[in-house]
Design a protein around this motif. Sequence first.
Motif, PDB file in Angstrom:
ATOM      1  N   ALA A 217       0.848  -1.171   0.000  1.00 15.68           N
ATOM      2  CA  ALA A 217       0.000   0.000   0.000  1.00 15.68           C
ATOM      3  C   ALA A 217       0.886   1.224   0.000  1.00 15.68           C
ATOM      4  O   ALA A 217       2.045   1.167   0.344  1.00 15.68           O
ATOM      5  CB  ALA A 217      -0.908  -0.008   1.216  1.00 15.68           C
ATOM      6  N   ALA A 218       0.309   2.343  -0.389  1.00 12.25           N
ATOM      7  CA  ALA A 218       1.104   3.562  -0.439  1.00 12.25           C
ATOM      8  C   ALA A 218       0.414   4.673   0.325  1.00 12.25           C
ATOM      9  O   ALA A 218      -0.786   4.825   0.264  1.00 12.25           O
ATOM     10  CB  ALA A 218       1.301   3.998  -1.890  1.00 12.25           C
ATOM     11  N   VAL A 219       1.203   5.442   1.058  1.00 14.46           N
ATOM     12  CA  VAL A 219       0.713   6.631   1.734  1.00 14.46           C
ATOM     13  C   VAL A 219       1.541   7.801   1.259  1.00 14.46           C
ATOM     14  O   VAL A 219       2.761   7.760   1.326  1.00 14.46           O
ATOM     15  CB  VAL A 219       0.870   6.501   3.266  1.00 14.46           C
ATOM     16  CG1 VAL A 219       0.494   7.806   3.935  1.00 14.46           C
ATOM     17  CG2 VAL A 219      -0.004   5.387   3.783  1.00 14.46           C
ATOM     18  N   ARG A 220       0.895   8.819   0.766  1.00 13.02           N
ATOM     19  CA  ARG A 220       1.621  10.001   0.337  1.00 13.02           C
ATOM     20  C   ARG A 220       1.613  10.994   1.481  1.00 13.02           C
ATOM     21  O   ARG A 220       0.589  11.220   2.096  1.00 13.02           O
ATOM     22  CB  ARG A 220       0.981  10.594  -0.915  1.00 13.02           C
ATOM     23  CG  ARG A 220       1.172   9.682  -2.104  1.00 13.02           C
ATOM     24  CD  ARG A 220       0.293  10.051  -3.265  1.00 13.02           C
ATOM     25  NE  ARG A 220       0.578   9.201  -4.402  1.00 13.02           N
ATOM     26  CZ  ARG A 220       0.115   7.965  -4.543  1.00 13.02           C
ATOM     27  NH1 ARG A 220      -0.657   7.459  -3.625  1.00 13.02           N
ATOM     28  NH2 ARG A 220       0.422   7.243  -5.597  1.00 13.02           N
TER      29      ARG A 220
ATOM     30  N   ALA B  67       6.120  15.345   9.038  1.00 14.64           N
ATOM     31  CA  ALA B  67       5.446  15.190   7.751  1.00 14.64           C
ATOM     32  C   ALA B  67       3.948  15.368   7.873  1.00 14.64           C
ATOM     33  O   ALA B  67       3.355  15.057   8.900  1.00 14.64           O
ATOM     34  CB  ALA B  67       5.752  13.810   7.176  1.00 14.64           C
ATOM     35  N   THR B  68       3.360  15.843   6.821  1.00 11.68           N
ATOM     36  CA  THR B  68       1.905  15.878   6.693  1.00 11.68           C
ATOM     37  C   THR B  68       1.503  14.745   5.768  1.00 11.68           C
ATOM     38  O   THR B  68       1.884  14.719   4.600  1.00 11.68           O
ATOM     39  CB  THR B  68       1.427  17.223   6.118  1.00 11.68           C
ATOM     40  OG1 THR B  68       1.792  18.266   7.026  1.00 11.68           O
ATOM     41  CG2 THR B  68      -0.082  17.215   5.938  1.00 11.68           C
ATOM     42  N   MET B  69       0.758  13.810   6.280  1.00 11.16           N
ATOM     43  CA  MET B  69       0.411  12.610   5.518  1.00 11.16           C
ATOM     44  C   MET B  69      -0.812  12.850   4.641  1.00 11.16           C
ATOM     45  O   MET B  69      -1.824  13.369   5.087  1.00 11.16           O
ATOM     46  CB  MET B  69       0.121  11.462   6.488  1.00 11.16           C
ATOM     47  CG  MET B  69      -0.270  10.173   5.801  1.00 11.16           C
ATOM     48  SD  MET B  69      -0.604   8.846   6.990  1.00 11.16           S
ATOM     49  CE  MET B  69       1.045   8.574   7.637  1.00 11.16           C
ATOM     50  N   VAL B  70      -0.667  12.476   3.396  1.00 11.50           N
ATOM     51  CA  VAL B  70      -1.814  12.473   2.499  1.00 11.50           C
ATOM     52  C   VAL B  70      -2.466  11.100   2.583  1.00 11.50           C
ATOM     53  O   VAL B  70      -1.783  10.088   2.707  1.00 11.50           O
ATOM     54  CB  VAL B  70      -1.399  12.799   1.056  1.00 11.50           C
ATOM     55  CG1 VAL B  70      -2.605  12.776   0.125  1.00 11.50           C
ATOM     56  CG2 VAL B  70      -0.751  14.171   1.018  1.00 11.50           C
TER      57      VAL B  70
ATOM     58  N   VAL C 205      -3.050  15.054   8.622  1.00 10.54           N
ATOM     59  CA  VAL C 205      -3.475  14.196   7.513  1.00 10.54           C
ATOM     60  C   VAL C 205      -4.417  14.987   6.621  1.00 10.54           C
ATOM     61  O   VAL C 205      -5.367  15.608   7.102  1.00 10.54           O
ATOM     62  CB  VAL C 205      -4.187  12.923   8.022  1.00 10.54           C
ATOM     63  CG1 VAL C 205      -4.632  12.051   6.848  1.00 10.54           C
ATOM     64  CG2 VAL C 205      -3.270  12.121   8.950  1.00 10.54           C
ATOM     65  N   VAL C 206      -4.150  14.965   5.337  1.00 13.50           N
ATOM     66  CA  VAL C 206      -5.029  15.610   4.368  1.00 13.50           C
ATOM     67  C   VAL C 206      -5.475  14.585   3.339  1.00 13.50           C
ATOM     68  O   VAL C 206      -4.828  13.552   3.166  1.00 13.50           O
ATOM     69  CB  VAL C 206      -4.340  16.806   3.680  1.00 13.50           C
ATOM     70  CG1 VAL C 206      -4.038  17.903   4.682  1.00 13.50           C
ATOM     71  CG2 VAL C 206      -3.059  16.361   2.985  1.00 13.50           C
ATOM     72  N   LYS C 207      -6.569  14.851   2.670  1.00 13.15           N
ATOM     73  CA  LYS C 207      -7.139  13.881   1.744  1.00 13.15           C
ATOM     74  C   LYS C 207      -6.478  13.894   0.363  1.00 13.15           C
ATOM     75  O   LYS C 207      -6.511  12.887  -0.348  1.00 13.15           O
ATOM     76  CB  LYS C 207      -8.644  14.106   1.599  1.00 13.15           C
ATOM     77  CG  LYS C 207      -9.425  13.828   2.876  1.00 13.15           C
ATOM     78  CD  LYS C 207     -10.919  13.998   2.661  1.00 13.15           C
ATOM     79  CE  LYS C 207     -11.695  13.677   3.940  1.00 13.15           C
ATOM     80  NZ  LYS C 207     -13.154  13.829   3.754  1.00 13.15           N
ATOM     81  N   ASP C 208      -5.932  15.018  -0.043  1.00 16.07           N
ATOM     82  CA  ASP C 208      -5.370  15.128  -1.387  1.00 16.07           C
ATOM     83  C   ASP C 208      -3.993  15.770  -1.349  1.00 16.07           C
ATOM     84  O   ASP C 208      -3.681  16.569  -0.458  1.00 16.07           O
ATOM     85  CB  ASP C 208      -6.289  15.968  -2.286  1.00 16.07           C
ATOM     86  CG  ASP C 208      -7.671  15.366  -2.420  1.00 16.07           C
ATOM     87  OD1 ASP C 208      -7.756  14.224  -2.910  1.00 16.07           O
ATOM     88  OD2 ASP C 208      -8.650  16.020  -2.010  1.00 16.07           O
ATOM     89  N   MET C 209      -3.174  15.424  -2.351  1.00 17.18           N
ATOM     90  CA  MET C 209      -1.860  16.035  -2.491  1.00 17.18           C
ATOM     91  C   MET C 209      -2.002  17.462  -3.019  1.00 17.18           C
ATOM     92  O   MET C 209      -2.907  17.758  -3.807  1.00 17.18           O
ATOM     93  CB  MET C 209      -0.997  15.229  -3.463  1.00 17.18           C
ATOM     94  CG  MET C 209      -0.451  13.943  -2.887  1.00 17.18           C
ATOM     95  SD  MET C 209       0.741  13.159  -3.995  1.00 17.18           S
ATOM     96  CE  MET C 209      -0.330  12.594  -5.321  1.00 17.18           C
ATOM     97  N   PRO C 210      -1.103  18.351  -2.604  1.00 15.00           N
ATOM     98  CA  PRO C 210      -1.099  19.700  -3.173  1.00 15.00           C
ATOM     99  C   PRO C 210      -0.883  19.641  -4.681  1.00 15.00           C
ATOM    100  O   PRO C 210      -0.153  18.783  -5.176  1.00 15.00           O
ATOM    101  CB  PRO C 210       0.092  20.365  -2.468  1.00 15.00           C
ATOM    102  CG  PRO C 210       0.293  19.573  -1.218  1.00 15.00           C
ATOM    103  CD  PRO C 210      -0.103  18.169  -1.556  1.00 15.00           C
ATOM    104  N   GLU C 211      -1.498  20.543  -5.386  1.00 11.77           N
ATOM    105  CA  GLU C 211      -1.453  20.517  -6.855  1.00 11.77           C
ATOM    106  C   GLU C 211      -0.031  20.620  -7.385  1.00 11.77           C
ATOM    107  O   GLU C 211       0.320  19.972  -8.370  1.00 11.77           O
ATOM    108  CB  GLU C 211      -2.302  21.668  -7.405  1.00 11.77           C
ATOM    109  CG  GLU C 211      -2.410  21.660  -8.925  1.00 11.77           C
ATOM    110  CD  GLU C 211      -3.332  22.751  -9.428  1.00 11.77           C
ATOM    111  OE1 GLU C 211      -3.342  22.983 -10.648  1.00 11.77           O
ATOM    112  OE2 GLU C 211      -4.026  23.365  -8.587  1.00 11.77           O
ATOM    113  N   GLU C 212       0.814  21.414  -6.712  1.00 10.39           N
ATOM    114  CA  GLU C 212       2.168  21.609  -7.218  1.00 10.39           C
ATOM    115  C   GLU C 212       3.042  20.363  -7.062  1.00 10.39           C
ATOM    116  O   GLU C 212       4.127  20.279  -7.639  1.00 10.39           O
ATOM    117  CB  GLU C 212       2.839  22.791  -6.497  1.00 10.39           C
ATOM    118  CG  GLU C 212       3.113  22.579  -5.019  1.00 10.39           C
ATOM    119  CD  GLU C 212       1.926  22.978  -4.133  1.00 10.39           C
ATOM    120  OE1 GLU C 212       2.147  23.157  -2.929  1.00 10.39           O
ATOM    121  OE2 GLU C 212       0.803  23.098  -4.678  1.00 10.39           O
TER     122      GLU C 212
END
Length: 405
Positions: A10-13, A69-72, A107-114
């Motif tokens: 599994a992967a966690v961003r 870290a802030t986990m996505v 923890v955030v649901k989505d990666m930053p666009e950049e």
Amino acid sequence: MGAAAGGGVAAVRVVADGNARSSVDEEWLHQDRLLRRPQPAAARCMLNLVYPPCNGLCDGIAVARLLNATMVLPKFEVAAYWNESSGFADVFDVDHFIEQTRGYVEVVKDMPEEISLKEPFKVDCRKQKGHFDYVETVLPALLQHRYISLTPAMSQRKDRYPSHAKACYCQGCYNALKLNKKVEAKAMELLQAIPKPFLSLHLRFEPDMVAYSRCEYSALSSKSLDAIEAARGEDRNVLVGDAAHLWRNRGKCPLTPSETAFILQALGIPTETNIYLAAGDGLMELDGFTSIYKNMYTKSSLLTHEDFERMHGNTKAALDYYVSVNSDAYVTTFFGNMDKMVTAMRTMQGLQKTLVLSRRAFANYTAAGLAGDQLAKAMWDAHREDYIMGRGLALPEHCFCEFKL
């Protein structure tokens, strides 16, 4: 609930601010506000954690904290032997996960666009032995590349983490991971359908596992042998000679279903015991077990055909996890990711009837020529202390998660 066992990786961003803590104040053990100290909002970079989706997720949360870290939100990768791709939200309660990790790691649901379009730089820590520092080992690559893919070292001792990372690890494992409402309802339905009291048995004897072990089994059916050979691959040839003998005596060869039944009988577990089989598809030689223990129940026998066919592999594993944690007794023939989480969670909940069968003891005694009653007595002696105490041989006397936050 701890993470369910499943196949694949599994992967966690993770988004990291890059300001690693170089030292840990020991007062954090006693001050919840410091253990849960919010992370500063700084220039962000991305960390992608890759791990088996069980205790590896707990490691990922702890590493994210170590690296500020802030986990996505985690994402399970496609695994060939599951032949499916389920997401984190298909199994777990996302909002509960985010809320319960608040203050430990962001923890955030989505990666930053950049960052979302970047390819990560890969850092694999699996070959790291003994004690090593994630900050010293990983942070330089994280700061340089801004987005890395990290495979944590699964053998790293958690009691050596600094206290703030321990707190994060334990919060993630034992409080943050909860089945979503749909899966939990199905798991409760499954649990209620099993006749009580019952023993949950995690029996591992699938073709890919046996092939991976490189062990030889001469008494299997031709169908099983063909399945093992098909799963073997070019780099997993059967060990022979002294190497095979040493490997088996080290406890590296999976117990067959008939061997498992023999050990359970040696431990005095009645043959009329209700047994829930926590196992994946493709289990071989099961007749060797069910010919002795006939009151066996499985997901497929208790759920409707439609429910079972619609489920992802990770969802099926989550049901096995839930049932095993809540069973009257838990026995496993292999101490893998699911077993580590089940035994830990049962310990945290005070459910102590947990036992890991010793493959090493069985191999050593059979190699010495023991059979029948002699072998049964030897297996009882080998498991006696753990069986009577009901602890499971891999459980510690004290869990570091017991300290109060």
